[in-house]
Design a protein around this motif. Structure first.
Motif, PDB file in Angstrom:
ATOM      1  N   PRO A   1       0.836  -1.213   0.000  1.00  0.00           N
ATOM      2  CA  PRO A   1       0.000   0.000   0.000  1.00  0.00           C
ATOM      3  C   PRO A   1       0.866   1.256   0.000  1.00  0.00           C
ATOM      4  O   PRO A   1       1.818   1.381   0.787  1.00  0.00           O
ATOM      5  CB  PRO A   1      -0.819  -0.121   1.285  1.00  0.00           C
ATOM      6  N   SER A   2       0.543   2.187  -0.868  1.00  0.00           N
ATOM      7  CA  SER A   2       1.326   3.415  -0.965  1.00  0.00           C
ATOM      8  C   SER A   2       1.114   4.286   0.264  1.00  0.00           C
ATOM      9  O   SER A   2       0.056   4.239   0.911  1.00  0.00           O
ATOM     10  CB  SER A   2       0.929   4.195  -2.215  1.00  0.00           C
ATOM     11  N   LEU A   3       2.114   5.067   0.592  1.00  0.00           N
ATOM     12  CA  LEU A   3       2.007   5.989   1.719  1.00  0.00           C
ATOM     13  C   LEU A   3       1.101   7.157   1.344  1.00  0.00           C
ATOM     14  O   LEU A   3       0.954   7.489   0.168  1.00  0.00           O
ATOM     15  CB  LEU A   3       3.399   6.488   2.100  1.00  0.00           C
ATOM     16  N   PRO A   4       0.476   7.808   2.343  1.00  0.00           N
ATOM     17  CA  PRO A   4      -0.460   8.917   2.060  1.00  0.00           C
ATOM     18  C   PRO A   4       0.195  10.021   1.234  1.00  0.00           C
ATOM     19  O   PRO A   4       1.315  10.454   1.527  1.00  0.00           O
ATOM     20  CB  PRO A   4      -0.848   9.418   3.453  1.00  0.00           C
ATOM     21  N   ARG A   5      -0.531  10.488   0.209  1.00  0.00           N
ATOM     22  CA  ARG A   5       0.029  11.517  -0.663  1.00  0.00           C
ATOM     23  C   ARG A   5       0.138  12.874   0.030  1.00  0.00           C
ATOM     24  O   ARG A   5       0.934  13.711  -0.399  1.00  0.00           O
ATOM     25  CB  ARG A   5      -0.825  11.653  -1.925  1.00  0.00           C
ATOM     26  N   TRP A   6      -0.658  13.088   1.069  1.00  0.00           N
ATOM     27  CA  TRP A   6      -0.560  14.392   1.720  1.00  0.00           C
ATOM     28  C   TRP A   6       0.779  14.591   2.416  1.00  0.00           C
ATOM     29  O   TRP A   6       1.155  15.711   2.760  1.00  0.00           O
ATOM     30  CB  TRP A   6      -1.699  14.569   2.735  1.00  0.00           C
ATOM     31  N   ARG A   7       1.526  13.502   2.571  1.00  0.00           N
ATOM     32  CA  ARG A   7       2.846  13.607   3.194  1.00  0.00           C
ATOM     33  C   ARG A   7       3.952  13.754   2.150  1.00  0.00           C
ATOM     34  O   ARG A   7       5.126  13.625   2.474  1.00  0.00           O
ATOM     35  CB  ARG A   7       3.098  12.366   4.056  1.00  0.00           C
ATOM     36  N   ASN A   8       3.561  14.030   0.900  1.00  0.00           N
ATOM     37  CA  ASN A   8       4.573  14.162  -0.156  1.00  0.00           C
ATOM     38  C   ASN A   8       5.604  15.227   0.151  1.00  0.00           C
ATOM     39  O   ASN A   8       6.767  15.112  -0.238  1.00  0.00           O
ATOM     40  CB  ASN A   8       3.891  14.484  -1.488  1.00  0.00           C
TER      41      ASN A   8
END
Length: 674
Positions: free
Chosen positions: A389-396
């Protein structure tokens, strides 16, 4: 009737053994007494009661019989022959003009009710010729071959191989012998076969038609003929082109090469022309499954295409044959179950198909029961893994730096601004330490050194320039990594080995099409392989039109991985648009070389091998492969290039902006209330 020891025959045999046939293992097969009733050889010297071939002291040992070495002497030539057990690998040696010591084997049946008949040629001269040319030679009879074919001690190089030449001398029709040997010994297949017929009235076309004869890659027929007693006997030479026809459309199963001439036929190339340079428009039935991308697959229009199909067509254009695809009814690749083959191998073996061109590795069972070409491709089994599962994009906005790097930058900024502010206040250069510290921190964002215009001291300027250079480096690295993380989905660490996979919760599955892999995994000494084999999921059925159809949803869910061949994985990973949600496990299983498969004892296996390797060496196979695999990769890459950034990519920046605005409003309210 022509005598068996005719000078023409004797001279031809000696010339063959000492010349074109030298250097290879040679097995000379003669007739037995009970197969020749009257050959007009009453005056032959071998009927002499004192002849060494009727000498009771001679030991003729069959395959596998343990005998001691015996010595027999021919007084005319002073030659000494040593008869050895058949398990000894012998080569003639010690050739002298007056005393030749020649190692050879005389193989026969030791049945007391069976008596050896004098051979059709002078064996002394044949063995002497073999000694001169250093040719390993085995003497045997039709009876011995028929009754000793299954003995465990029979050397393989006396049965088949590229370095084996068999010379069959006969007067009586050998069709019955050839038929019996074909039924009893499936291994018998000398690469070079010489048939020497001493009977002008025999139908040698029927002899050449025998399946046992046609097994050999190269065939030479010498037929002794004599118009009348007033004409000298002559030897005529023939070969066999079973798939070729003359300009008039006649079969060339028996193709004349002219009268025997030792000066003309002085090499193997002149004696044995290639037999399969032209298939004459024959149709070869291909046992194939057209779900083996990119080697053989359906083009959605009912046509089977692929790299191997195109290569076979290229060879067919060269050798003039056509192909028809005939898949097996059970849709299996082929395993040997209880002594019976299924799948493509069973379809080829029991239904008279000519070749299998699907991508398959040689295994022991396959190699024992079938012919195969030289390896033309390297491949193995790969495991297509689901991306974690990919990490949350808001933490880009945080991903460009690791936690340690973020901590180092923050601590460095705070320590540097605080320490420099204190020094400037202590030295009296600047009196507002808080404002000075804020300006230094602001330089991290603006990538400037705002205090340079306010101070004149050299040490302060040097300090600020070093800080500014550090800030530029920090910001450049962050900006570069930020672009990557905004455009590429970021995943946690992935697995690389089967050991990691075996220890995880991901279960491996593969299409149940009759591969050797499931059983090989279970029996493996590698603990990781054995674990994968025990937990391997094989679907009870597969869709012939889409092998991976039921497995891809399991893969996308993230709790299953698919194991198939590497090139198949590469093709479908891009063709099914799975490249963004999957990856290929770095460790590969059962890497090996691939071959095409043909029925046992196919005489044109080497011909296919040679043309297939030619396609490989000149780059045609690689070009065809790129045509089928390269376009799906380019299509996916083009889609990536045209993909625009979405709100999901930039949500971290908007969240940061919102946090900043809310913080500013809170400070404003605090100031107003104060």
């Amino acid at each position: 009737m022509i005598a068996g020891n005719n000078d023409v025959v004797q001279e031809a045999v000696v010339n063959l053994v000492s010349g074109p046939l030298s250097g290879h293992n040679l097995i000379l097969v003669t007739e037995d007494q009970n197969t020749r009733e009257n050959n007009d050889v009453k005056d032959n010297k071998y009927n002499n009661k004192d002849n060494k071939y009727n000498n009771k002291n001679n030991s003729y040992d069959k395959y596998g019989t343990t005998t001691t070495t015996t010595t027999t002497t021919n007084n005319n030539n002073n030659n000494t022959y040593n008869n050895y057990n058949t398990t000894t690998n012998l080569h003639p040696h010690n050739n002298n003009n007056n005393n030749n010591s020649i190692n050879h084997k005389i193989l026969n049946n030791n049945n007391d009710n069976y008596t050896e008949n004098p051979p059709l040629v002078d064996l002394d001269l044949v063995l002497a010729a073999a000694g001169v040319s250093l040719t390993p030679i085995v003497l045997t009879t039709q009876h011995s071959l028929l009754h000793n074919h299954q003995h465990a001690s029979r050397p393989p190089h006396h049965t088949r191989g590229t370095l084996l030449t068999a010379l069959l001398l006969f007067y009586k029709d050998p069709v019955e012998f050839l038929s019996l040997l074909a039924d009893r010994d499936s291994r018998w297949n000398p690469n070079y076969l010489v048939l020497l017929c001493l009977n002008p009235s025999l139908d040698t076309l029927a002899i050449l038609s025998q399946s046992l004869v046609q097994r050999s890659q190269f065939i030479l027929l010498l037929h002794l003929q004599q118009k009348s007693v007033h004409h000298p006997p002559r030897l005529f030479t023939f070969t066999s082109f079973p798939t070729k026809r003359s300009a008039q459309g006649h079969s060339l199963l028996k193709a004349p090469m002219g009268m025997w001439n030792p000066n003309r036929f002085n090499s193997r190339q002149s004696l044995f022309p290639p037999r399969f340079t032209d298939f004459g428009g024959e149709v070869l039935a291909v046992s194939a499954l057209c779900q083996d991308e990119p080697f053989a697959f359906d083009d959605n229009h009912g046509n089977c295409i692929g790299m191997n199909i195109d290569a076979l067509k290229a060879i067919g254009d060269k050798l003039r044959f056509r192909t028809v695809i005939d898949p097996p009814a059970d849709f299996e690749w082929g395993l040997k179950v209880n002594g019976t083959w299924n799948g493509m191998f069973g379809h080829m073996l029991y239904n008279n198909k000519h070749i299998i061109v699907n991508e398959m590795q040689p295994t022991q069972d396959r190699a024992n029961d079938f012919d195969f070409t030289y390896p033309y491709w390297e491949d193995g089994f790969a495991i297509l893994m689901p991306n974690p599962p990919s990490l949350p994009r808001w933490r880009n906005v945080l991903y460009p730096f690791s936690t340690l790097t973020w901590g180092s930058v923050v601590v460095t900024t705070l320590v540097n601004s605080a320490f420099l502010s204190i020094l400037l206040k202590y030295t009296g250069i600047l009196r507002d330490p808080v404002g000075t510290a804020l300006k230094i921190v602001a330089g991290l964002v603006s990538q400037t050194a705002p205090l340079l215009g306010e101070v004149q001291e050299a040490w302060v300027r040097l300090w600020l320039i070093c800080w500014w250079l550090s800030v530029v480096i920090f910001c450049s690295m962050y900006s570069g990594n930020l672009v990557a993380y905004l455009t590429v989905t970021f995943f946690p660490p992935i697995m690389y080995t089967t050991q990691q996979l075996a220890s995880s919760d991901v279960r491996v599955t593969m299409p149940n099409y009759g591969s050797f892999v499931p059983e090989a995994l279970k029996q493996s000494d590698n603990p990781a392989y054995a674990t994968l084999g025990d937990t391997l999921y094989l679907p009870p059925s597969i869709d012939p039109d889409d092998i991976l159809g039921d497995l891809v949803p399991l893969l996308v869910q993230g709790d299953h991985a698919i194991m198939v061949t590497l090139d198949y994985v590469i093709f479908h990973r891009y063709n099914r648009s799975l490249s963004l949600v999957t990856y290929v496990l770095e460790e590969k299983l059962y890497m090996g070389h691939m071959s095409w498969w043909l029925p046992p004892n196919t005489p044109y296996t080497a011909t296919f091998s040679r043309h297939l390797i030619n396609l490989l060496e000149c780059g045609v196979l690689r070009k065809i492969y790129r045509n089928y695999v390269g376009h799906v990769i380019r299509d996916v890459q083009q889609l990536r290039e045209n993909e625009a950034l979405t709100l999901a990519h930039l949500q971290g920046a908007f969240i940061l902006l919102g946090i900043g605005l809310l913080t500013g409003l809170l400070i404003l309210l605090v100031e107003r209330l104060a």
